[in-house]
Design a protein around this motif. Structure first.
Motif, PDB file in Angstrom:
ATOM      1  N   LEU A  84       0.883  -1.153   0.008  1.00  0.00           N
ATOM      2  CA  LEU A  84      -0.059   0.037   0.090  1.00  0.00           C
ATOM      3  C   LEU A  84       1.002   1.189  -0.059  1.00  0.00           C
ATOM      4  N   PRO A  85       1.114   1.812  -1.235  1.00  0.00           N
ATOM      5  CA  PRO A  85       2.038   3.021  -1.295  1.00  0.00           C
ATOM      6  C   PRO A  85       1.359   4.195  -0.490  1.00  0.00           C
ATOM      7  N   ALA A  86       0.017   4.309  -0.477  1.00  0.00           N
ATOM      8  CA  ALA A  86      -0.471   5.388   0.148  1.00  0.00           C
ATOM      9  C   ALA A  86      -0.329   5.260   1.769  1.00  0.00           C
ATOM     10  N   LEU A  87       0.086   4.409   2.340  1.00  0.00           N
ATOM     11  CA  LEU A  87       0.082   4.147   3.651  1.00  0.00           C
ATOM     12  C   LEU A  87       1.393   4.638   4.223  1.00  0.00           C
ATOM     13  N   ARG A  88       1.428   5.795   4.915  1.00  0.00           N
ATOM     14  CA  ARG A  88       2.656   6.563   5.095  1.00  0.00           C
ATOM     15  C   ARG A  88       3.111   6.352   6.321  1.00  0.00           C
ATOM     16  N   THR A  89       2.229   5.799   7.475  1.00  0.00           N
ATOM     17  CA  THR A  89       2.661   5.705   8.732  1.00  0.00           C
ATOM     18  C   THR A  89       2.142   4.493   9.289  1.00  0.00           C
ATOM     19  N   ILE A  90       2.724   3.807  10.154  1.00  0.00           N
ATOM     20  CA  ILE A  90       2.276   2.741  11.058  1.00  0.00           C
ATOM     21  C   ILE A  90       2.538   3.037  12.597  1.00  0.00           C
ATOM     22  N   LEU A  91       1.508   2.982  13.480  1.00  0.00           N
ATOM     23  CA  LEU A  91       1.855   3.450  14.874  1.00  0.00           C
ATOM     24  C   LEU A  91       1.732   1.950  15.407  1.00  0.00           C
TER      25      LEU A  91
END
Length: 637
Positions: A165-172
């Motif tokens: 998923l290229p649009a997924l910028r950040t994982i918390l």
């Protein structure tokens, strides 16, 4: 900052439809001035402050000390979470996805996510493919993810999703239970959630956002166990109305305590289960990360009720069936005053068995994703028969219409007492699906929600459910309600759960069969005995089942509903096996060497016995081609 209002509280006990109408005498805007879930949390923090809002149980052992958050601490965490998302560039039109088990941090992701953006709770047991599809549809830019794998492979799944998923910028990353130190090096784009939110202000929304009632709060996915799940859009106003209406009809109070074992990716756990409780000052107990999927929670449930002095029990019928097998013993459960169930029709036998065990009468409700989790409720003090799901919500409308030739909703409204499809209009109606193409079948031409539920209205104005239109068994053009069969077999003392479906038939289209699991410790009973027992109690000849099949485990969805598509597939495989074994005997083939597998959607694959004659193969092919499901035949490799 929005104006503060008092927390929700019941206006007066609801005991009749006239009481519901009495609520409606005030204009809705006056009765319910709150516009957003964020306002609910601010109002409750102002009113209840240090009172416990959430209690988390690390394990199910009675006596284990819970981790507690007060209403003030919850609001502070929601502020920090919303401010973190704002700093990460998340806007109110962006989606933030959640891939977590039951935990306290889930509530920061939910309510902080809604304060800053649109929250998207995800079922962690879905395949990577379906999760990717859902997150792409929502255009999720941030993912809250559990930092361990546990039973659902959370962290491994989160990293795989990020790669796709290229649009997924950040994982918390939410630290799993017992972790004493954050891993030294987190991948790029991954932040430690606890550390990141601790750096944010906890007393306000830095963005200064003013949330409107029509703003979208969440995307909840429907189904997904088979086929493509759909994303339903919930407005803040719809979720707020659900919380308020639940408090009114259930008489919820600030001194109530509930053990919420529903999964938090599902509307039942989030809205009627939690938001309603938070809106009126209740304490919500979260029973371990696995919730009701944790067998130890079921095993120790009554002692947990005693320990936490729970007053409200809420669970789906399959969980009630499991609890009915757990003796109350010496546990003091006198604190319980109300039991609510929903998600599937309750059989009369299960209702009676649960009441004998617990002393509590199950009060049924109807809820659905498309109505922000609640549509009707049977209030405390109203005793109703099994299948009665109670009164409509105030300010809502309910109709029953006849089915059309395709099993959909027609324009013909039916009088009280006649069964048809249930239609609704309500303030908590969802804002449509994310994909407009999914809306075509959701609404009638004049804007009513077509639920797919079958039911009728009794003399007291209560809705009574009989099943789902898609679950009707159609035998030679005769519509058979599976609940008639299920109630008949469910009355047998040996039965734990049962479900009737249509088995494919070359002549009738479908024939009714019923699957059953036996209650633990039940006296031995044969399928033939159960079939005779059921047939005696089903009046209509076409509805008498052709077969009872005892199985070890009833297939269920991740929220505890009986999963009938799998049973229909099992029924199709059983029909294919009966035909194949009969032809084996006729042609002198060895049935022990034959394999029959279900490939999904009632597609049957048959592997012939070694050395099977060509005449046998041809006869089997002709017989299976007459059945209304696809099949393929092959020889062993």
């Amino acid at each position: 900052m929005p104006e503060l209002h008092p927390p929700f509280a019941p206006s007066f006990p609801i005991r009749s439809l006239d009481d519901v109408r009495r609520l409606e005498q005030r204009p809705l805007a006056e009765a319910l001035p709150v516009r957003s879930t964020y306002e609910i949390l601010r109002n409750s923090a102002q009113a209840f402050g240090a009172k416990t809002a959430l209690s988390f149980l690390p394990d199910a052992a009675p006596g284990t000390a819970p981790l507690r958050w007060s209403y003030a601490e919850l609001l502070a965490g929601v502020h920090q979470t919303a401010n973190l998302l704002h700093r990460l560039g998340v806007t109110p039109r962006d989606a933030v996805a959640v891939l977590l088990p039951g935990c306290l941090d889930y509530h920061l992701a939910l309510w902080g996510g809604e304060a800053a953006a649109i929250v998207q709770p995800l079922n962690p047991l879905l395949s990577d493919e379906k999760l990717i599809s859902l997150m792409k549809a929502a255009r999720a830019t941030v993912l809250f993810a559990w930092g361990g794998d546990d039973d659902a492979g959370y962290w491994s799944k989160a990293l795989r999703l990020r790669a796709q998923l290229p649009a997924l910028r950040t994982i918390l990353r939410v630290a799993p239970l017992g972790e004493t130190a954050t891993p030294a090096a987190l991948p790029d784009g991954v932040l430690d959630f606890a550390a990141a939110r601790a750096a944010e202000p906890d007393d306000r929304l830095v963005s200064g956002r003013q949330i409107a009632a029509e703003d979208i709060a969440a995307y909840f996915h429907t189904g997904g166990t088979t086929g493509a799940p759909k994303l339903a859009r919930h407005s803040h106003g719809a979720q707020v109305f659900t919380a308020w209406a639940c408090v009114q009809l259930q008489g919820a109070r600030a001194d109530d305590v509930t053990i919420n074992g529903y999964p938090l990716f599902h509307v039942a756990g989030v809205l009627p289960g939690t938001l309603a409780a938070l809106s009126c000052g209740m304490e919500t107990v979260i029973p371990t990360p696995a919730l009701f999927r944790n067998r130890a929670v079921i095993e120790h449930y009554w002692r947990l009720v005693e320990q936490h002095r729970a007053t409200v029990l809420s669970a789906v019928p399959t969980v009630l069936a499991a609890l009915a097998n757990v003796p109350v013993g010496a546990a003091d459960i006198s604190s319980l005053r109300f039991c609510r169930t929903g998600a599937a029709p309750l059989s009369p036998e299960l209702s009676a068995r649960f009441e004998r065990i617990s002393g509590l009468h199950p009060h049924e409700s109807l809820g659905m994703t498309e109505m922000a989790g609640i549509s009707t409720i049977t209030p405390p003090g109203v005793t109703a028969p099994a299948g009665c799901v109670g009164f409509r919500m105030p300010y809502s409308q309910l109709r029953i219409v006849a089915l059309d030739a395709q099993g959909g909703a027609s324009d013909t409204e039916l009088p009280p007492g006649e069964t048809g499809m249930v239609l609704f209009k309500s303030p908590n109606l969802f804002s449509g699906f994310v994909d407009p193409a999914d809306n075509a079948k959701a609404f009638t031409a004049d804007g009513w929600l077509a639920t797919g539920d079958l039911g009728w209205i009794d003399g007291e104005g209560r809705l009574n459910l009989t099943g789902r239109s898609k679950d009707l068994i159609i035998r030679s053009g005769h519509n058979i309600d599976p609940k008639v069969i299920e109630d008949a077999l469910g009355a047998h003392p040996a039965i734990q759960l049962c479900a009737a479906v249509g088995a494919p038939d070359a002549y009738a289209g479908e024939l009714p069969v019923v699957f059953a699991t036996l209650a633990p410790g039940a006296a031995p009973v044969s399928e033939a005995e159960l079939l005779a027992f059921t047939a005696e109690r089903v009046d209509e000849a076409p509805a008498k089942p052709k077969r009872v099949i005892i199985i070890e485990r009833m297939p269920q969805t991740n929220v505890g509903k009986i999963y009938k598509p799998e049973l229909r597939a099992m029924a199709a495989a059983a029909v294919a096996r009966d035909i194949a074994e009969a032809l084996c005997r006729e042609h002198g083939a060895d049935p022990a060497g034959m394999q029959i597998a279900n490939e999904g959607d009632q597609r049957i694959a048959v592997t012939l016995p070694a050395g099977a004659a060509a005449a046998f193969e041809q006869a089997l092919r002709r017989a299976l081609e007459r059945l209304p499901f696809p099949s393929r035949i092959s020889r062993p490799q």
